[in-house]
Design an enzyme around this catalytic site. Structure first.
Site, mmCIF file in Angstrom:
data_model
loop_
_atom_site.group_PDB
_atom_site.id
_atom_site.type_symbol
_atom_site.label_atom_id
_atom_site.label_comp_id
_atom_site.label_asym_id
_atom_site.label_seq_id
_atom_site.Cartn_x
_atom_site.Cartn_y
_atom_site.Cartn_z
ATOM 1 N N ARG A 72 -18.152 -0.547 5.700
ATOM 2 C CA ARG A 72 -19.311 -1.148 5.045
ATOM 3 C C ARG A 72 -19.908 -2.247 5.907
ATOM 4 O O ARG A 72 -21.114 -2.541 5.833
ATOM 5 C CB ARG A 72 -18.888 -1.706 3.678
ATOM 6 C CG ARG A 72 -19.988 -2.351 2.867
ATOM 7 C CD ARG A 72 -19.479 -2.798 1.509
ATOM 8 N NE ARG A 72 -18.331 -3.678 1.607
ATOM 9 C CZ ARG A 72 -18.400 -4.992 1.817
ATOM 10 N NH1 ARG A 72 -19.582 -5.572 1.993
ATOM 11 N NH2 ARG A 72 -17.300 -5.719 1.874
ATOM 12 N N GLU B 213 0.824 -1.206 0.000
ATOM 13 C CA GLU B 213 0.000 0.000 0.000
ATOM 14 C C GLU B 213 0.863 1.263 0.000
ATOM 15 O O GLU B 213 1.855 1.362 0.706
ATOM 16 C CB GLU B 213 -0.933 0.014 1.207
ATOM 17 C CG GLU B 213 -1.936 -1.129 1.231
ATOM 18 C CD GLU B 213 -2.926 -1.094 0.072
ATOM 19 O OE1 GLU B 213 -3.075 -0.035 -0.561
ATOM 20 O OE2 GLU B 213 -3.546 -2.150 -0.197
#
Length: 213
Positions: free
Chosen positions: A88, A78
């Site tokens: 979510r 990343e």
């Protein structure tokens, strides 16, 4: 030199988490660096607190956090963490923060200060697919990456930190059709290669690692 490497505990109904399973198998010494392994909860805030305590206690030179990204086929290093929690789904303690900052006084984003492209190349040199990722999501993985880089930026200026996402392992896809996976031994080998690159490279290499979209 010390490297603190973390892996999340099993998430949701899973019995294992490939992040921690792979971390457990890493050698104790890589390129002369002592490897400190830490299992952390897949929980907002508590994960950062546990890593922060280890940073204070061990004073590592490098902090590298590992998490699962089911659906990705390769090892992804990343590049950046953003200052937002937007879950979510619930974490392991049923927390589900939506559109709130990780730290109110933090920057909008922090970039990994590890040699991410050198790490990708070292992994690929072992015959294992790897690439740069430009989004760590907005769940606990981004949360812990941002938290580590926040504390580095605020307190531990000489530390380096970052995050790696790993795929499912074999055992997780027995009932998941058409899902990519990687043997845990390969993930461990990839992580050892990434650590090696982070230890021996103070500066990153110049090589394209961008994405078109």
């Amino acid at each position: 030199m010390k490297v603190l490497i973390t892996g999340f505990d099993p998430f949701g109904g899973e019995k294992i988490n490939p992040a921690w399973e792979a971390v457990k198998g890493i050698k104790d010494i890589i390129e002369g660096a002592k490897i400190i392994k830490l299992e952390i909860p897949t929980v907002f805030n508590k994960s950062i607190e546990k890593v922060k305590e280890a940073m204070e206690l061990e004073k590592p030179d490098i902090v590298l956090c590992i998490g699962q990204a089911g659906g990705r086929y390769d090892i992804t290093i990343e590049r950046v963490a953003i200052n937002v929690d937007d879950a979510r789904i619930e974490d392991n303690e049923k927390n589900q923060p939506i559109d709130i900052p990780v730290f109110e006084d933090g920057e909008n984003a922090y970039f990994s200060n590890l040699p991410i492209k050198a790490m990708v190349e070292e992994i690929k040199g072992q015959g294992i697919p790897a690439s740069i990722s430009n989004s760590a999501g907005t769940f606990v993985c981004n949360h812990i990456m941002y938290g580590v880089l926040y504390h580095i930026n605020k307190t531990y200026k000489n530390m380096r930190g970052g995050f790696i996402h790993v795929p499912f392992i074999n055992e997780q896809v027995l009932d998941k059709k058409n899902q990519p996976y990687m043997p845990v031994e390969h993930i461990t080998k990839a992580l050892e290669a990434a650590i090696k690159a982070a230890v021996i490279n103070n500066e990153d290499i110049k090589k394209s690692g961008g994405a078109i979209c």
